[in-house]
Scaffold this active site. Structure first.
Site, short mmCIF file in Angstrom:
data_model
loop_
_atom_site.label_atom_id
_atom_site.label_comp_id
_atom_site.label_asym_id
_atom_site.label_seq_id
_atom_site.Cartn_x
_atom_site.Cartn_y
_atom_site.Cartn_z
N HIS A 160 24.05 14.36 32.99
CA HIS A 160 25.24 14.57 32.52
C HIS A 160 25.74 14.61 33.76
O HIS A 160 25.90 16.01 34.48
CB HIS A 160 25.81 15.57 31.81
CG HIS A 160 25.87 16.78 31.63
ND1 HIS A 160 24.44 17.27 31.04
CD2 HIS A 160 26.25 17.89 32.12
CE1 HIS A 160 24.43 18.35 31.48
NE2 HIS A 160 24.90 18.52 31.45
N HIS A 211 30.13 16.10 35.23
CA HIS A 211 30.66 16.82 35.10
C HIS A 211 32.07 16.10 35.81
O HIS A 211 31.89 15.88 36.77
CB HIS A 211 31.06 18.53 34.14
CG HIS A 211 29.78 18.96 34.35
ND1 HIS A 211 30.50 19.69 32.94
CD2 HIS A 211 28.73 18.98 34.16
CE1 HIS A 211 29.06 20.34 32.47
NE2 HIS A 211 28.55 19.89 33.38
N CYS A 221 17.57 15.51 21.40
CA CYS A 221 18.44 15.97 22.71
C CYS A 221 19.57 15.67 22.00
O CYS A 221 20.07 14.22 20.96
CB CYS A 221 17.71 14.61 23.57
SG CYS A 221 18.66 14.69 24.73
N HIS A 239 19.59 16.62 28.85
CA HIS A 239 19.94 14.55 29.45
C HIS A 239 20.89 15.01 29.75
O HIS A 239 22.60 15.43 30.44
CB HIS A 239 20.54 14.16 27.39
CG HIS A 239 21.02 13.02 27.46
ND1 HIS A 239 20.86 12.21 26.29
CD2 HIS A 239 22.13 12.01 28.61
CE1 HIS A 239 21.17 11.34 26.59
NE2 HIS A 239 21.88 11.04 27.98
N ASN A 288 24.11 19.67 36.45
CA ASN A 288 23.92 21.50 36.94
C ASN A 288 21.91 20.33 36.37
O ASN A 288 22.19 20.20 35.62
CB ASN A 288 24.65 22.07 35.87
CG ASN A 288 26.08 23.11 36.27
OD1 ASN A 288 25.80 22.35 37.56
ND2 ASN A 288 26.33 22.71 34.66
N HIS A 313 17.72 8.80 28.01
CA HIS A 313 17.45 9.85 28.25
C HIS A 313 16.15 9.43 29.55
O HIS A 313 15.28 10.23 29.48
CB HIS A 313 16.02 10.41 27.42
CG HIS A 313 16.23 11.91 27.82
ND1 HIS A 313 16.88 12.44 26.79
CD2 HIS A 313 15.10 12.27 27.92
CE1 HIS A 313 16.50 13.77 26.45
NE2 HIS A 313 15.41 14.02 27.53
P1 5GP Z 1 25.66 21.66 31.27
O1 5GP Z 1 26.03 23.30 30.86
O2 5GP Z 1 24.04 21.57 30.65
O3 5GP Z 1 26.01 21.72 32.73
O4 5GP Z 1 26.96 20.81 30.57
C1 5GP Z 1 26.92 20.84 29.08
C2 5GP Z 1 27.75 20.79 28.70
O5 5GP Z 1 27.78 20.37 27.07
C3 5GP Z 1 28.89 21.84 28.45
O6 5GP Z 1 30.01 21.97 29.39
C4 5GP Z 1 29.21 22.07 26.96
O7 5GP Z 1 30.71 22.74 27.03
C5 5GP Z 1 29.08 20.62 26.83
N1 5GP Z 1 28.47 20.43 25.26
C6 5GP Z 1 27.98 20.99 24.72
N2 5GP Z 1 27.54 20.38 23.37
C7 5GP Z 1 28.25 19.59 22.96
C8 5GP Z 1 28.61 18.91 22.60
O8 5GP Z 1 28.26 18.86 20.85
N3 5GP Z 1 29.34 17.70 22.42
C9 5GP Z 1 30.15 18.02 23.70
N4 5GP Z 1 31.22 17.55 23.95
N5 5GP Z 1 30.26 18.52 24.51
C10 5GP Z 1 29.13 19.52 24.28
ZN ZN Z 2 18.42 12.12 25.63
#
Ligand code: 5GP
Ligand code: ZN
Length: 112
Positions: free
Chosen positions: A98, A100, A3, A96, A85, A45
């Site tokens: 998260h 924003h 992950c 995982h 999301n 996680h």
């Molecule tokens: P999701 O699309 O799952 O809601 O958001 C995942 C977020 O993780 C995206 O905004 C993407 O830019 C960010 N992200 C993906 N890989 C990495 C990484 O390796 N490092 C960091 N700091 N952010 C990441």
């Molecule tokens: Zn995780």
């Protein structure tokens, strides 16, 4: 477990840390969608918001406390948006949980 965000929490993958305590980690998004774009995650996680239940929901309250703290520390007095999301329709790309934290400009009125 393979992950990405667990690896960021463990320091296996570098990140720009914004906040850390024993339960929570926050770091700058690698591809920011606003001038201020931080991800706040539980160290534990959890796959997504769809997996929040009576056993782990306390961490969500803590994450919102941390979001408020980060907002104050970074002078986001004009406001911010918190988004999570979940799943395919929610366009979740990292599985995982998260949150924003977005700010630094007037955000769109549109949510989707
Ligand atoms: P999701 O699309 O799952 O809601 O958001 C995942 C977020 O993780 C995206 O905004 C993407 O830019 C960010 N992200 C993906 N890989 C990495 C990484 O390796 N490092 C960091 N700091 N952010 C990441
Ligand atoms: Zn995780």
């Amino acid at each position: 477990m393979d992950c990405l965000f667990c690896k960021i929490v463990n320091g296996e993958i570098p990140s720009q840390k914004v906040y850390e305590d024993k339960d929570i980690f926050a770091f700058k998004d690698i591809n920011p969608q606003a001038p201020f774009h931080v991800l706040i995650i539980p160290k534990e996680h959890i796959n997504s918001a769809a997996d929040i239940d009576d056993n782990n929901s306390k961490i969500v309250a803590k994450i919102f406390e941390v979001a408020s703290k980060i907002a104050k520390e970074n002078n986001l007095e004009n406001g911010f948006r918190i988004v999570t999301n979940s799943g395919e329709y929610g366009c979740q790309s990292v599985h995982h949980l998260h949150f924003h934290l977005l700010s630094g400009k007037q955000l769109s009125e549109k949510m989707c």
